[in-house]
Enzyme design. Structure first.
Site, PDB file in Angstrom:
ATOM      1  N   ARG A  27       2.372  34.167 -67.931  1.00  0.00           N
ATOM      2  CA  ARG A  27       3.507  33.393 -67.406  1.00  0.00           C
ATOM      3  C   ARG A  27       4.013  32.406 -68.472  1.00  0.00           C
ATOM      4  O   ARG A  27       5.209  32.180 -68.610  1.00  0.00           O
ATOM      5  CB  ARG A  27       3.108  32.591 -66.158  1.00  0.00           C
ATOM      6  CG  ARG A  27       2.559  33.374 -64.976  1.00  0.00           C
ATOM      7  CD  ARG A  27       3.637  34.092 -64.193  1.00  0.00           C
ATOM      8  NE  ARG A  27       4.271  35.184 -64.917  1.00  0.00           N
ATOM      9  CZ  ARG A  27       3.697  36.361 -65.173  1.00  0.00           C
ATOM     10  NH1 ARG A  27       2.475  36.633 -64.782  1.00  0.00           N
ATOM     11  NH2 ARG A  27       4.343  37.297 -65.838  1.00  0.00           N
ATOM     12  N   ASN A  44       8.426  24.680 -58.779  1.00  0.00           N
ATOM     13  CA  ASN A  44       8.259  25.594 -59.909  1.00  0.00           C
ATOM     14  C   ASN A  44       7.368  24.989 -60.980  1.00  0.00           C
ATOM     15  O   ASN A  44       7.388  23.787 -61.218  1.00  0.00           O
ATOM     16  CB  ASN A  44       9.625  25.939 -60.521  1.00  0.00           C
ATOM     17  CG  ASN A  44      10.516  26.637 -59.510  1.00  0.00           C
ATOM     18  OD1 ASN A  44      10.019  27.115 -58.492  1.00  0.00           O
ATOM     19  ND2 ASN A  44      11.804  26.688 -59.783  1.00  0.00           N
ATOM     20  N   ASP A 101       7.547  26.141 -64.108  1.00  0.00           N
ATOM     21  CA  ASP A 101       8.235  26.298 -65.401  1.00  0.00           C
ATOM     22  C   ASP A 101       8.865  24.966 -65.811  1.00  0.00           C
ATOM     23  O   ASP A 101       8.863  24.002 -65.048  1.00  0.00           O
ATOM     24  CB  ASP A 101       9.294  27.420 -65.317  1.00  0.00           C
ATOM     25  CG  ASP A 101      10.432  27.104 -64.345  1.00  0.00           C
ATOM     26  OD1 ASP A 101      11.028  26.015 -64.458  1.00  0.00           O
ATOM     27  OD2 ASP A 101      10.736  27.950 -63.480  1.00  0.00           O
ATOM     28  N   HIS A 125       3.795  21.501 -57.859  1.00  0.00           N
ATOM     29  CA  HIS A 125       2.735  22.515 -57.993  1.00  0.00           C
ATOM     30  C   HIS A 125       2.220  22.652 -59.418  1.00  0.00           C
ATOM     31  O   HIS A 125       1.675  23.686 -59.774  1.00  0.00           O
ATOM     32  CB  HIS A 125       3.241  23.867 -57.457  1.00  0.00           C
ATOM     33  CG  HIS A 125       3.461  23.863 -55.974  1.00  0.00           C
ATOM     34  ND1 HIS A 125       4.185  24.813 -55.294  1.00  0.00           N
ATOM     35  CD2 HIS A 125       3.019  22.992 -55.023  1.00  0.00           C
ATOM     36  CE1 HIS A 125       4.195  24.539 -53.998  1.00  0.00           C
ATOM     37  NE2 HIS A 125       3.513  23.435 -53.803  1.00  0.00           N
ATOM     38  N   SER A 159      11.750  29.574 -49.975  1.00  0.00           N
ATOM     39  CA  SER A 159      11.657  30.163 -48.640  1.00  0.00           C
ATOM     40  C   SER A 159      11.184  29.132 -47.623  1.00  0.00           C
ATOM     41  O   SER A 159      11.121  29.434 -46.429  1.00  0.00           O
ATOM     42  CB  SER A 159      10.702  31.355 -48.670  1.00  0.00           C
ATOM     43  OG  SER A 159       9.436  30.946 -49.133  1.00  0.00           O
TER      44      SER A 159
END
Ligand code: OAD
Length: 222
Positions: free
Chosen positions: A56, A87, A89, A104, A171
């Site tokens: 990732r 996210n 990233d 997170h 979501s």
């Protein structure tokens, strides 16, 4: 100055080529989410988890912020902007956003097992068996299922002070992140940008578009 708080999820980075979690039958980049994103998964198979996040990190090095990230960053010229993201990233930061709360964790950081020491590792892999300074295993600085979410209070504070809340590409299935929207003050407009139908509180104004198109529309409304 109006304070806009963005709550972003995997869909925010979809147009940057990063997969979402729940758009492919519970698989994430061909792995079972619980295998690679839970504390149990880490204890079961740390080498697999390390390799997964190394991949990732390498993928992130080659990804670029998309138009949606850029519009959010540009709004800082006119508004106070806080981004609360699920996210891992760094595309919000690379687009220029200054206030980003990562609920997170962050791919470009590693930590010891108790998470008391955090290291910047950029896009470098963690090698299997690598140790932190305290002798415990070095691990990705990610909040896995089953772990505490230390940034949640800071995020809730931001939402409770917001004049506008914008939810993008999540979501809304993972708590406590999904509960943040309920900290918004009464009467504060809440927008939701997602190309699919997402269950959201009734007062939410839905913009059923991808992040980039949705942000172009929203920027006109603010
Ligand atoms: P999900 O994969 O659950 O949801 C992604 C959302 O993005 C869906 O509602 C999609 O319809 C939407 N989407 C897809 N393409 C989009 C686009 N181009 N623009 C805007 N929206 C788009 O991802 P999250 O809600 O972020 O946690 O998942 C939450 C957490 O579950 C993650 O942070 C991760 C995961 O397991 C951990 O790893 C702890």
């Amino acid at each position: 100055m109006k304070h806009i708080v963005f709550l972003t999820g995997a869909g925010m980075s979809a147009e940057s080529g990063i997969s979402t979690f729940r758009d492919s039958n519970g698989l994430w980049e061909n792995y079972d989410v619980m295998q690679v994103a839970s504390i149990e998964g880490w204890y079961d198979n740390p080498d697999l988890v390390q390799q997964f996040y190394n991949d990732r990190r390498r993928q992130l090095k080659n990804a670029q912020p998309n138009e949606g990230h850029k519009i959010i960053a540009a709004l800082e010229e006119k508004f106070q902007v806080t981004v609360v993201t699920q996210n891992v990233d760094n595309l919000h930061e690379r687009a220029g956003s200054k206030q980003v709360i990562h609920l997170h964790g962050e791919l470009t950081k590693a930590c010891n097992e108790s998470k008391t020491e955090v290291y910047d590792i950029g896009y470098e892999p963690i090698t299997p068996g690598e140790k932190a300074k305290d002798g415990s295993r070095l691990r990705p600085f990610i909040v896995w299922f089953g772990e505490a979410v230390p940034m949640i209070d800071k995020a809730a504070d931001a939402v409770s002070q917001a004049d506008v809340v914008v939810i993008i590409g999540t979501s809304m299935k993972v708590y406590p992140a999904a509960g943040l929207v309920y900290y918004a003050r009464r009467g504060v407009p809440i927008y939701l940008i997602d190309p699919k139908e997402v269950s959201a509180p009734p007062q939410v104004i839905v913009i059923q578009e991808k992040a980039s198109d949705g942000m172009r529309k929203l920027a006109q409304l603010l």
